[in-house]
Write an enzyme that holds these catalytic residues in place. Structure first.
Site, mmCIF file in Angstrom:
data_model
loop_
_atom_site.group_PDB
_atom_site.id
_atom_site.type_symbol
_atom_site.label_atom_id
_atom_site.label_comp_id
_atom_site.label_asym_id
_atom_site.label_seq_id
_atom_site.Cartn_x
_atom_site.Cartn_y
_atom_site.Cartn_z
ATOM 1 N N LYS A 72 2.963 75.093 33.538
ATOM 2 C CA LYS A 72 3.070 74.187 34.681
ATOM 3 C C LYS A 72 3.147 75.063 35.904
ATOM 4 C CE LYS A 72 5.665 70.046 33.556
ATOM 5 N NZ LYS A 72 6.991 69.477 33.606
ATOM 6 N N HIS A 80 6.896 74.961 41.197
ATOM 7 C CA HIS A 80 7.137 74.116 42.369
ATOM 8 C C HIS A 80 8.308 74.663 43.183
ATOM 9 C CE1 HIS A 80 10.554 72.127 40.565
ATOM 10 N NE2 HIS A 80 9.833 71.729 39.539
ATOM 11 N N HIS A 92 11.671 75.486 41.642
ATOM 12 C CA HIS A 92 11.737 76.767 40.926
ATOM 13 C C HIS A 92 11.947 77.918 41.897
ATOM 14 C CE1 HIS A 92 8.919 74.750 37.856
ATOM 15 N NE2 HIS A 92 10.133 74.788 37.331
HETATM 16 N N1 ARG Z 1 13.562 75.096 31.883
HETATM 17 C C1 ARG Z 1 14.544 74.224 32.442
HETATM 18 C C2 ARG Z 1 13.939 73.375 33.545
HETATM 19 O O1 ARG Z 1 12.977 73.781 34.164
HETATM 20 C C3 ARG Z 1 15.722 74.962 33.015
HETATM 21 C C4 ARG Z 1 16.451 75.819 32.030
HETATM 22 C C5 ARG Z 1 17.863 76.001 32.408
HETATM 23 N N2 ARG Z 1 18.604 76.850 31.546
HETATM 24 C C6 ARG Z 1 19.181 76.507 30.421
HETATM 25 N N3 ARG Z 1 19.825 77.440 29.743
HETATM 26 N N4 ARG Z 1 19.177 75.282 30.000
HETATM 27 O O2 ARG Z 1 14.451 72.309 33.805
#
Ligand code: ARG
Length: 581
Positions: free
Chosen positions: A134, A137, A140
């Site tokens: 993806k 954005h 991020h």
């Molecule tokens: N990949 C997830 C997202 O974009 C965030 C991950 C956050 N870290 C975790 N250990 N859950 O929403």
């Protein structure tokens, strides 16, 4: 400044000892009560006397006046104390102020950093962690610069930091992308612009699935195959992951972001069994509507789902495995998760389950949350933050900055490189100067205002200081061996004194930022320093030839010190500093 705070605390302690209190107050406690006066004209260090109201049984103002008249400042670094209402304000003298100058010039980029604070302490810092396949954005982006800045700040305080990118590289969305690619994909389009293309395929999948419910089932089957290690599908998944990481790394390089480990969710797939077994052993796992869950009713939270009815692992399951793995592998003292506020419940549940599992180290886990982006106007105003791409915002910023430079300074060397630095600086500063728990207001006119509270303003201030030193270099700069003579033989005007004392607050701003996980504290500090510097520059003509050579030399030393601190502080905020702009 800290040693002077200790000095102030020691003086108050002497006063208190003469009162023989029933419960004596320690010097350390006194020290933590000290503040920085809201208005620097009031003083350099403030003691809030209401703290003593109860122990001394008197109103704060009265205590304050008594302290002001009784403290003996001989032999102290203070030039005076003033009672301002309930606040006792200490003023530092020339000796103390010039100490900051000496140290900034001696320690340079190390000035203000205190390695002893975090020495021997290990922090695992997780940030960025985008869902891959993806495009990146703006949310991020926020996560990434916030995380990197915290990483820099903790390191500046001597902590050992392990930076981890917990990529979202597992989950049902990969079944969907695989379906879309296998059915509608074009090799050449993927090669050309992989992330954009994968995002498009994903969107197309959703559009088509609305009219054809079979698609979802197909996608689920494909993901099951990936989970079951089907060679072809696993290879396809691997390819999506590889492409994404490659593209991400380019973005990170552009932002000055670096990770010690890329450990995505998929890394924990073969580690979840251990966790599930542990949950069983501790009788935490229960069946609910076909799924395996940990009930958290007693803590007023919805259940934490560990396995779905068909035995698939979930986001929480992988996070449980990740936390356990990290503790075992890295033996961290604290583990910080930089993740948006919308996932607060997820982390409360996660931490609670680990606590219920008897993991004492759950106390070292923290969710460092942050708010959303709000676009005020212009090109991006109508869309939601989640769908605004970082690359688009940066591109817009870069072209706007390039235009400003073309107007203001058309002969600037390395124009493009500077435009990139300033564009990034503008967007990053707007973000990091916002208290992380608040939403970031994004208004193009404000973000790029060279005179406003902005990245470009700070970079411009830095470039101005650099330019003064360049000009002076033609006639000769201050030298290390001359510094003491210069300090001794010169008087300091109040403006210069204030600027020097501000240097002394740098270290406190770093510590404050680390204590609250808020780079905004350093961002605000460097803005204050720059504003003071600019007013110094406007009022004290640094290179005024009618002045004595020694006076000019000393001013150059001040410019040099301030310039160093601006660069160092902006560096902690992932903002680069152009020598000219
Ligand atoms: N990949 C997830 C997202 O974009 C965030 C991950 C956050 N870290 C975790 N250990 N859950 O929403």
């Amino acid at each position: 400044m800290i040693r002077y705070q200790q000095g102030a605390a020691a003086l108050i302690k002497i006063f208190l000892d003469s009162k023989s209190l029933e419960n004596p107050i320690s010097k350390e406690d006194l020290c933590t009560w000290l503040e920085r006066p809201k208005n620097p004209e009031h003083g350099d260090i403030a003691f809030p006397c209401f703290r003593l109201s109860k122990p001394l049984g008197a109103p704060p103002k009265k205590i304050c006046q008594e302290l002001a008249s009784e403290l003996n400042l001989d032999e102290s670094p203070f030039s005076g104390v003033v009672a301002t209402g309930p606040y006792l304000n200490f003023n530092l003298g020339k000796e103390a102020a010039t100490t900051f100058l000496r140290e900034a010039l001696r320690d340079r980029d190390q000035f203000g950093r205190q390695n002893s604070i975090g020495a021997g302490r290990k922090i695992l810092l997780e940030y960025s962690s985008p869902n891959i396949a993806k495009e990146f954005h703006i949310g991020h982006f926020r996560n990434t610069v916030l995380g990197q800045s915290l990483c820099n700040l903790y390191r500046a305080c001597g902590y050992e930091v392990i930076a981890i990118n917990h990529l979202g590289d597992w989950g049902s969305q990969f079944g969907k992308i695989a379906y879309a690619f296998l059915n509608w994909g074009e090799e050449s389009a993927l090669e050309k612009n992989p992330l954009e293309y994968l995002t498009k395929l994903y969107v197309r999948f959703h559009t088509e699935a609305e009219n054809n419910p079979d698609l979802d089932r197909e996608a689920r089957l494909l993901f099951k195959k990936i989970e079951a290690n089907d060679p072809e599908l696993k290879a396809l998944w691997q390819r999506f992951v590889g492409i994404s990481i490659e593209t991400l790394k380019k973005t990170y390089a552009r932002l000055g972001v670096h990770f010690d480990h890329y450990l995505g969710e998929s890394f924990y797939i073969d580690k979840v069994d251990g966790v599930i077994q542990e949950l069983r052993n501790t009788n935490l796992l229960e069946e609910s509507e076909g799924a395996q869950v940990v009930l958290l009713e007693d803590y007023k939270m919805p259940p934490c789902i560990i396995l779905t009815g068909d035995g698939t692992t979930l986001y929480h399951t992988r996070d449980l495995a990740a936390a356990t793995y990290r503790k075992g592998k890295f033996q961290f003292d604290r583990c910080l998760y930089v993740v948006g506020s919308e996932q607060s419940l997820h982390f409360q549940q996660l931490f609670k389950v680990l606590e219920l599992m008897g993991k004492e180290w759950h106390a070292g886990l923290e969710h460092v949350r942050y708010g959303l982006y709000r676009f005020k106007e212009g090109k991006f105003s109508t869309r939601k933050g989640q769908s605004i791409l970082m690359a688009e915002v940066l591109e817009e910023a870069r072209s706007k900055v390039a235009e400003i430079i073309a107007n203001k300074n058309p002969n600037l060397p390395e124009k493009e490189e500077v435009a990139e630095m300033v564009a990034l600086g503008a967007v990053i500063y707007n973000d990091l100067s916002t208290d992380r728990v608040k939403d970031v207001e994004f208004d193009w006119n404000r973000v790029l205002d060279f005179e406003g509270d902005t990245g470009p303003y700070l970079q411009y201030t830095y470039a101005r200081a650099s330019s003064i030193l360049r000009k002076a270099a033609e006639t000769g700069l201050w030298t290390e061996s001359s510094l003491e003579t210069l300090i001794e033989s010169n008087e300091f005007c109040p403006r210069t004194m204030q600027l020097l004392k501000l240097l002394g607050h740098y270290s406190g701003s770093i510590q404050g930022a680390v204590r609250l996980n808020k780079p905004s504290i350093v961002a605000n500090y460097v803005l204050e320093l720059s504003k003071n510097f600019n007013s110094f520059y406007r009022n004290v003509k640094v290179l005024d030839e009618s002045e004595a050579a020694e006076t000019i030399q000393l001013r150059l030393a001040v410019v040099d010190a301030v310039r160093t601190v601006i660069r160092s502080a902006l560096g902690l905020l992932c903002i680069r500093t152009p020598e000219a702009m």
